[in-house]
Motif scaffolding. Structure first.
Motif, mmCIF file in Angstrom:
data_model
loop_
_atom_site.group_PDB
_atom_site.id
_atom_site.type_symbol
_atom_site.label_atom_id
_atom_site.label_comp_id
_atom_site.label_asym_id
_atom_site.label_seq_id
_atom_site.Cartn_x
_atom_site.Cartn_y
_atom_site.Cartn_z
ATOM 1 N N PRO A 84 9.844 -4.007 -0.968
ATOM 2 C CA PRO A 84 10.650 -3.257 0.333
ATOM 3 C C PRO A 84 11.746 -3.208 0.383
ATOM 4 N N ILE A 85 12.997 -2.579 0.818
ATOM 5 C CA ILE A 85 14.076 -2.562 1.431
ATOM 6 C C ILE A 85 14.368 -2.312 2.410
ATOM 7 N N LEU A 86 14.602 -3.074 3.706
ATOM 8 C CA LEU A 86 15.337 -2.985 4.512
ATOM 9 C C LEU A 86 13.664 -2.350 5.105
ATOM 10 N N GLY A 87 13.053 -3.450 4.695
ATOM 11 C CA GLY A 87 11.605 -3.804 5.319
ATOM 12 C C GLY A 87 10.782 -2.575 5.120
ATOM 13 N N LEU A 88 10.988 -1.308 4.278
ATOM 14 C CA LEU A 88 10.581 0.103 4.069
ATOM 15 C C LEU A 88 9.837 -0.389 2.525
ATOM 16 N N PRO A 89 8.575 -0.255 2.298
ATOM 17 C CA PRO A 89 8.073 0.254 1.357
ATOM 18 C C PRO A 89 8.970 1.914 0.014
ATOM 19 N N ALA A 90 8.553 2.060 -0.714
ATOM 20 C CA ALA A 90 9.468 2.850 -1.598
ATOM 21 C C ALA A 90 9.048 4.313 -1.016
ATOM 22 N N GLY A 91 7.829 4.604 -0.130
ATOM 23 C CA GLY A 91 7.386 5.890 0.132
ATOM 24 C C GLY A 91 7.668 6.053 1.492
ATOM 25 N N PRO A 119 1.145 -1.264 -0.214
ATOM 26 C CA PRO A 119 0.236 0.500 0.006
ATOM 27 C C PRO A 119 0.860 1.417 -0.093
ATOM 28 N N CYS A 120 0.037 1.716 -0.858
ATOM 29 C CA CYS A 120 1.126 3.512 -0.906
ATOM 30 C C CYS A 120 1.240 3.604 0.410
ATOM 31 N N SER A 121 2.917 3.874 0.597
ATOM 32 C CA SER A 121 2.539 4.322 2.297
ATOM 33 C C SER A 121 2.855 6.064 3.013
ATOM 34 N N TYR A 122 3.164 6.675 0.927
ATOM 35 C CA TYR A 122 3.290 8.011 1.893
ATOM 36 C C TYR A 122 2.041 8.923 2.448
ATOM 37 N N LEU A 123 0.722 7.643 2.480
ATOM 38 C CA LEU A 123 -0.465 8.574 3.075
ATOM 39 C C LEU A 123 0.177 8.240 4.629
ATOM 40 N N TRP A 124 1.122 8.118 4.899
ATOM 41 C CA TRP A 124 1.674 7.647 6.590
ATOM 42 C C TRP A 124 2.778 8.156 6.423
ATOM 43 N N GLY A 125 3.500 9.088 5.838
ATOM 44 C CA GLY A 125 4.896 9.639 6.626
ATOM 45 C C GLY A 125 4.375 11.517 5.455
ATOM 46 N N SER A 126 3.782 11.735 5.123
ATOM 47 C CA SER A 126 3.813 13.029 4.265
ATOM 48 C C SER A 126 2.383 13.716 3.580
ATOM 49 N N LEU A 127 2.686 14.554 3.257
ATOM 50 C CA LEU A 127 1.982 15.709 2.775
ATOM 51 C C LEU A 127 2.028 16.119 1.777
ATOM 52 N N HIS A 128 1.273 16.354 0.589
ATOM 53 C CA HIS A 128 1.771 17.102 -0.283
ATOM 54 C C HIS A 128 1.126 18.430 -1.356
ATOM 55 N N PHE A 129 1.005 19.371 -1.068
ATOM 56 C CA PHE A 129 1.263 20.930 -1.324
ATOM 57 C C PHE A 129 0.961 21.103 -3.058
ATOM 58 N N LEU A 130 -0.418 21.084 -3.446
ATOM 59 C CA LEU A 130 -0.177 21.816 -4.519
ATOM 60 C C LEU A 130 -0.386 23.783 -4.958
ATOM 61 N N PHE A 131 0.357 24.410 -5.633
ATOM 62 C CA PHE A 131 0.941 25.573 -5.228
ATOM 63 C C PHE A 131 -0.572 26.246 -4.893
ATOM 64 N N ASP A 132 -1.535 26.055 -4.972
ATOM 65 C CA ASP A 132 -3.151 26.943 -4.463
ATOM 66 C C ASP A 132 -3.385 26.300 -3.178
ATOM 67 N N GLY A 133 -2.872 25.331 -2.529
ATOM 68 C CA GLY A 133 -2.702 25.248 -1.657
ATOM 69 C C GLY A 133 -3.810 23.503 -1.096
ATOM 70 N N ARG A 134 -4.707 23.086 -2.500
ATOM 71 C CA ARG A 134 -4.830 21.818 -2.519
ATOM 72 C C ARG A 134 -3.356 20.737 -1.906
#
Length: 362
Positions: free
Chosen positions: A316-323, A241-256
């Protein structure tokens, strides 16, 4: 970064790994990484970039007051920001001020650029502002290969921009970690790399280039899933499962706020800042629903861009997925110093020979 903040960041990293593995959808911690888009305007139309296939509904620059609000809310829990998503960040007139504001707030600042408009004056400003890490996307060791990929760029001019940056870095004694990345598009590209890499590396003798790395291009989710223009990474067999959802937020230029950097065009908006705070967005219903759908492999109901995304099927590498792997490496580097990044990359290659990144020098 203060000791109390370092401890908080390290705790959040451990918590994010544990929550991801346990399949939590409401998270008791806040993200350590933020991707912020200074602008979605780009001056190139590169072969492997979604910008070459589709236009944005609207273009613009992040307003500095909006950026300042993000930094003020994030400074107590985030370790670093990455100033890049879909556009070329150097086009933003506020970029150097963005770096300065983040550094004053105790955040490490990472930047990825095509370097085509990197002037000596801009190089000095970025280095003097305390930029922690910069990646130059320079896809080819020879003029023909590079200009076929980086459409609209000039090989010799851009290379001189990078060399000029490195000379200024050396003169200032700046500690900014500097990496140059080359994407190998296909077998023809690999032959070109083999023939030209040695002479290309000689251009940087005596200059503080920390790493030259070679990677296989991504599919960018669905965008290049069936492309015949180049050979993207092949998906593996194990779903993560995409692990970015568990570690980061991503902001487009207008705040979305979107789920990841592959959502160039804001097709799966999970919140809008500052209509809601970062804390609210992090565990709001859209984030919860998408995390749940990701765990159940129902993510295409929310975001068609996830179709065929190589990150979801990468080993996964070292037990961690890409994100989370990248987030953890960057967060640890922010806490312990940028030299940790090189160590992590070599360890990743050692533990997984199929790792798409080849560290040529460090």
């Amino acid at each position: 970064m203060k000791l109390s903040k370092k401890i908080r960041v390290l705790k959040n990293i451990v918590s994010s790994i544990a929550a991801y593995r346990r399949g939590k959808i409401v998270l008791p911690y806040l993200p350590t990484a933020l991707w912020i888009e200074p602008t979605n305007i780009c001056n190139l139309r590169c072969l492997m970039c979604p910008n070459s296939l589709k236009r944005q509904k609207k273009y613009g620059y992040m307003k500095i007051n909006l950026y300042r609000k993000i930094i003020n809310e994030a400074k107590d829990f985030a370790s670093h920001i990455v100033l890049c998503i879909s556009g070329e960040p150097l086009l933003s007139p506020s970029l150097c001020e963005m770096v300065t504001l983040a550094k004053k707030a105790g955040l490490s600042v990472y930047l990825s650029t095509n370097a085509t408009i990197l002037s000596p004056a801009l190089s000095k400003k970025l280095l003097s502002a305390g930029l922690d890490w910069i990646n130059f996307s320079f896809d080819g060791c020879d003029k023909k290969t590079y200009e076929n990929i980086r459409r609209g760029a000039d090989f010799d001019k851009t290379l001189q921009n990078i060399i000029g940056f490195l000379k200024i870095k050396k003169a200032l004694g700046a500690k900014t970690r500097t990496e140059l990345q080359i994407l190998v598009m296909d077998e023809k590209g690999r032959r070109s790399l083999k023939s030209n890499l040695s002479s290309f590396k000689k251009r940087f003798l005596g200059l503080p280039l920390d790493c030259l790395q070679v990677r296989t291009p991504s599919t960018w989710g669905k965008f290049f899933l069936k492309t015949k223009m180049f050979s993207p990474k092949k998906p593996g067999r194990r779903f993560s499962p995409c692990s970015y959802l568990w570690g980061s937020l991503h902001f487009l230029f207008d705040g979305r706020v979107v789920a990841c950097t592959s959502d160039f065009f804001g097709e799966n908006v999970l919140g809008k800042f500052p209509e809601k705070s970062l804390v609210e967005i992090w565990n709001d219903k859209p984030m919860q629903n998408f995390r749940r759908a990701m765990l159940r492999k129902k993510y295409l109901r929310f975001n068609k861009n996830c179709e065929g995304c190589d990150s979801l099927w990468e080993k996964p590498i070292l037990g961690l997925p890409a994100g989370l792997r990248g987030i953890c490496a960057s967060s640890f580097s922010s806490v312990f110093g940028q030299g940790f990044m090189g160590i992590f990359k070599r360890a990743a290659k050692l533990f997984n020979r199929d790792f798409s990144m080849e560290v040529v020098g460090d």
